[in-house]
Design a protein around this motif. Structure first.
Motif, mmCIF file in Angstrom:
data_model
loop_
_atom_site.group_PDB
_atom_site.id
_atom_site.type_symbol
_atom_site.label_atom_id
_atom_site.label_comp_id
_atom_site.label_asym_id
_atom_site.label_seq_id
_atom_site.Cartn_x
_atom_site.Cartn_y
_atom_site.Cartn_z
ATOM 1 N N ALA A 1 1.176 -0.956 0.125
ATOM 2 C CA ALA A 1 -0.047 -0.014 -0.008
ATOM 3 C C ALA A 1 0.872 1.298 -0.002
ATOM 4 O O ALA A 1 1.612 1.472 0.560
ATOM 5 C CB ALA A 1 -0.931 0.006 1.115
ATOM 6 N N LEU A 2 0.774 1.598 -0.375
ATOM 7 C CA LEU A 2 1.517 3.621 -1.282
ATOM 8 C C LEU A 2 -0.162 4.623 -1.224
ATOM 9 O O LEU A 2 -0.185 4.353 -1.348
ATOM 10 C CB LEU A 2 2.101 3.646 -2.575
ATOM 11 N N LEU A 3 0.673 5.572 0.409
ATOM 12 C CA LEU A 3 -0.557 6.898 -0.071
ATOM 13 C C LEU A 3 0.975 8.229 0.187
ATOM 14 O O LEU A 3 1.973 8.386 1.218
ATOM 15 C CB LEU A 3 -0.985 7.396 1.522
ATOM 16 N N ALA A 4 1.025 8.780 -1.139
ATOM 17 C CA ALA A 4 1.770 9.840 -1.065
ATOM 18 C C ALA A 4 1.599 11.212 -1.523
ATOM 19 O O ALA A 4 -0.530 11.209 -2.545
ATOM 20 C CB ALA A 4 2.626 9.932 -2.337
ATOM 21 N N TYR A 5 1.932 12.161 -1.025
ATOM 22 C CA TYR A 5 1.198 13.560 -1.093
ATOM 23 C C TYR A 5 2.019 14.659 -2.097
ATOM 24 O O TYR A 5 3.100 14.862 -1.359
ATOM 25 C CB TYR A 5 0.245 14.500 0.283
ATOM 26 N N GLY A 6 2.028 15.192 -3.078
ATOM 27 C CA GLY A 6 2.839 16.184 -3.613
ATOM 28 C C GLY A 6 1.951 17.891 -3.405
ATOM 29 O O GLY A 6 0.900 17.568 -3.917
ATOM 30 N N LEU A 7 2.856 18.185 -3.016
ATOM 31 C CA LEU A 7 2.752 19.932 -2.116
ATOM 32 C C LEU A 7 2.061 20.772 -3.299
ATOM 33 O O LEU A 7 2.528 21.660 -3.133
ATOM 34 C CB LEU A 7 3.055 20.212 -1.198
ATOM 35 N N GLY A 8 2.803 20.487 -4.165
ATOM 36 C CA GLY A 8 3.096 21.571 -5.436
ATOM 37 C C GLY A 8 4.299 22.433 -5.657
ATOM 38 O O GLY A 8 4.599 23.720 -6.285
ATOM 39 N N ASN A 9 5.013 22.140 -4.494
ATOM 40 C CA ASN A 9 5.916 23.263 -4.290
ATOM 41 C C ASN A 9 7.427 22.208 -4.725
ATOM 42 O O ASN A 9 8.637 23.376 -3.957
ATOM 43 C CB ASN A 9 6.763 23.555 -2.965
ATOM 44 N N GLY A 10 6.811 21.128 -4.903
ATOM 45 C CA GLY A 10 8.448 19.895 -5.580
ATOM 46 C C GLY A 10 8.339 19.195 -4.304
ATOM 47 O O GLY A 10 9.667 18.169 -4.315
ATOM 48 N N LEU A 11 7.450 19.045 -2.965
ATOM 49 C CA LEU A 11 7.935 18.576 -2.215
ATOM 50 C C LEU A 11 6.913 17.349 -2.383
ATOM 51 O O LEU A 11 5.982 17.512 -2.783
ATOM 52 C CB LEU A 11 7.813 19.281 -0.727
ATOM 53 N N ASN A 12 7.249 15.836 -2.009
ATOM 54 C CA ASN A 12 6.175 14.898 -2.419
ATOM 55 C C ASN A 12 6.683 14.122 -0.929
ATOM 56 O O ASN A 12 7.760 13.442 -1.104
ATOM 57 C CB ASN A 12 6.853 14.115 -3.188
#
Length: 335
Positions: A256-267
């Motif tokens: 299982a993988l949950l990820a979030y890209g913040l839009g400022n280059g940070l994931n």
């Protein structure tokens, strides 16, 4: 298959690395590109000691040729790099294939390449440092990641702007395992299908054949949503196997993988992986390994990514092994 899907199908054979390739030649329907990346980190990654390590650096050369009648031929060679140690094995083959893609007929490829099994089972194999370990156990012979000496066929159907149905077929010929010479692999095949709609995708793949005259097969289902590195990305993978890995075992694997890209280059991401197995003569499964990782990746530039991760060993049912947490911090530079 429309032009958009045609381009995406060819690019997908590089498993993402081709997006960073530098085109060095483009004339009269022919292109040549150089790509890959180098990475380096420090931590307890491949041993119990803190050390400088690499993750999976590679170098590739690819080319395409428009031969007319809606047909594009492409070829790729890719080599893993071993540059932190000396010796005469600095380059080892990762990929080597020739493919042919037609706008309506689909895509045919021959050689060592990413498999249709990976198209479905690899949806959680996204973070740089820690991801699907079970995919790479003997993957060249079983084609769970890259498949050695493989024939593949893929065909996609688009229904409007946000709906598609994709099929994949794979075949490998009979051969003997060349490293340890412990297994004879009969001809084996795989069939994959996935349906995508509104950013979500549901997939299934079957992989079957004999190993040393015993049926060895795997069924995997997966579900994913979003685009990794851009907002929310979630993926689930479940596999049910029989005699698929070493020994006569039934096994189950999950990721299982949950990820979030913040839009400022940070994931940011968190993942969980578990493998359980039992001998065919046994009535209960035992945990082979279970682990979870917290990870962060930051795009300093489109070609330079920093990464950090800490993987927690959640234990297994083998009393002779100790929990072994791992961690790393490093950077990857795309060529």
């Amino acid at each position: 298959m429309n032009t958009k899907l045609l381009v995406a199908t060819i690019a997908a054979t590089a498993c993402g690395t081709n997006a960073f390739a530098a085109e060095i030649y483009n004339s009269e329907g022919s292109t040549i590109s150089l790509g890959g990346y180098v990475d380096v980190g420090i931590g307890e990654y491949s041993s119990d000691e803190v050390e400088v390590h690499q993750v999976s650096p590679r170098l590739n050369v690819s080319g395409t040729q428009d031969v007319g009648n809606g047909i594009t031929v492409d070829a790729k060679g890719e080599w893993a790099l071993k540059y932190l140690d000396g010796g005469d094995t600095s380059f080892t083959t990762r990929l080597g294939y020739i493919g042919m893609t037609h706008e309506q007929a689909g895509r045919l490829a021959l050689g060592t390449q990413w498999s249709p099994y990976y198209d479905v089972a690899g949806v959680a194999d996204m973070p740089i440092a820690f991801a699907n370990d079970f995919l790479y156990v003997n993957h060249g012979n079983l084609a769970t990641g890259r498949g050695d000496k493989m024939v593949t066929y893929r065909k996609g159907f688009a229904f409007g702007e946000d709906m598609s149905l994709d099929f994949g077929l794979g075949w490998q010929g009979k051969h003997t395992e060349t490293v340890t010479n412990v297994g004879v692999y009969d001809a084996r095949g795989q069939v994959a299908v996935s349906f995508s709609m509104m950013g979500a995708s549901l997939g299934y793949v079957y992989n079957g054949g004999e190993v040393s005259n015993v049926d060895a097969e795997s069924h995997v289902v997966s579900l994913k949503y979003g685009s990794y590195g851009d907002g929310i990305y979630a993926a689930l993978v479940y596999g049910d196997n029989e005699n698929f890995y070493a020994g006569n075992y039934e096994s189950e694997q999950s990721e299982a993988l949950l990820a979030y890209g913040l839009g400022n280059g940070l994931n940011l991401s968190v993942n969980y992986e578990n493998v359980e197995a039992k001998a065919l003569s046994s009535s209960s499964k035992q945990t082979q390994f279970s682990q979870s990782a917290l990870q962060a990746e930051y795009n300093f530039t489109p070609k330079l990514v920093g990464f950090a991760g800490y993987q927690i060993d959640l234990g297994d049912d083998d009393p002779s092994t100790e929990d072994d947490d791992k961690w790393t911090i490093g950077a990857r530079y795309f060529l």
